[in-house]
Design a protein around this motif. Structure first.
Motif, mmCIF file in Angstrom:
data_model
loop_
_atom_site.group_PDB
_atom_site.id
_atom_site.type_symbol
_atom_site.label_atom_id
_atom_site.label_comp_id
_atom_site.label_asym_id
_atom_site.label_seq_id
_atom_site.Cartn_x
_atom_site.Cartn_y
_atom_site.Cartn_z
ATOM 1 N N LYS A 4 2.708 32.356 -30.631
ATOM 2 C CA LYS A 4 3.953 33.118 -30.616
ATOM 3 C C LYS A 4 5.139 32.264 -30.206
ATOM 4 N N SER A 86 3.681 48.182 -27.933
ATOM 5 C CA SER A 86 3.158 47.016 -28.645
ATOM 6 C C SER A 86 1.809 47.358 -29.271
ATOM 7 N N ASP A 112 6.153 36.528 -27.269
ATOM 8 C CA ASP A 112 7.132 36.461 -28.355
ATOM 9 C C ASP A 112 8.516 36.069 -27.861
ATOM 10 N N THR A 113 8.831 36.405 -26.605
ATOM 11 C CA THR A 113 10.175 36.135 -26.093
ATOM 12 C C THR A 113 10.110 35.387 -24.767
#
Length: 138
Positions: A4, A86, A112-113
């Motif tokens: 990711k 999610s 992801d972040t």
């Protein structure tokens, strides 16, 4: 782990043998003491579910659930945590390496972040702080 993009890895050497550290992570009563959790249920096997209620500073109670995806006794735990909103659980790996009467533990995750990574890294440091204190007292 996935690719990711935002990951962290924290390694600490704990002043306890690997069996003691493993039990702290895998026994209901011990986990609750150092992880500031209540209502702990750990079914530590691949596919086994875990659940607890984390009590955070200020007294708020946060229910957590997930599943173990990989279990190698006294070596590795990979567990998924269900995240609201999610489709996929957040995976965390805990690797244990015996070093005589000490244990090197590494926690790692990928997100992801950067924001999610930073929050999880902060939480993992708090977990390791609690574990370190618990092992020193027991």
């Amino acid at each position: 782990m996935s690719s990711k993009g935002y990951d962290y890895s924290i390694t600490r050497t704990l002043d306890a043998p690997v069996g003691k550290v493993w039990n702290a992570w895998t026994k209901n009563d011990e986990y609750g003491k150092w992880a500031h959790a209540e209502e702990v249920e750990l079914d530590v096997r691949p596919g086994g579910e875990w659940r607890s209620v984390m009590v955070i500073p200020g007294g708020a109670r946060v229910p957590l659930t997930g599943t173990y995806t990989e279990v190698v006794p006294k070596e590795r735990l990979v567990l998924g945590m269900n995240v609201p909103g999610s489709d996929e659980p957040a995976l965390m790996a805990a690797d244990f390496v015996a070093e005589g009467n000490k244990t090197k533990i590494t926690l790692s995750q990928t997100f992801d972040t950067a924001e999610d990574r930073d929050q999880a890294e902060q939480g993992s440091n708090m977990l390791l702080d609690g574990l370190t204190a618990y092992l020193a007292e027991n």
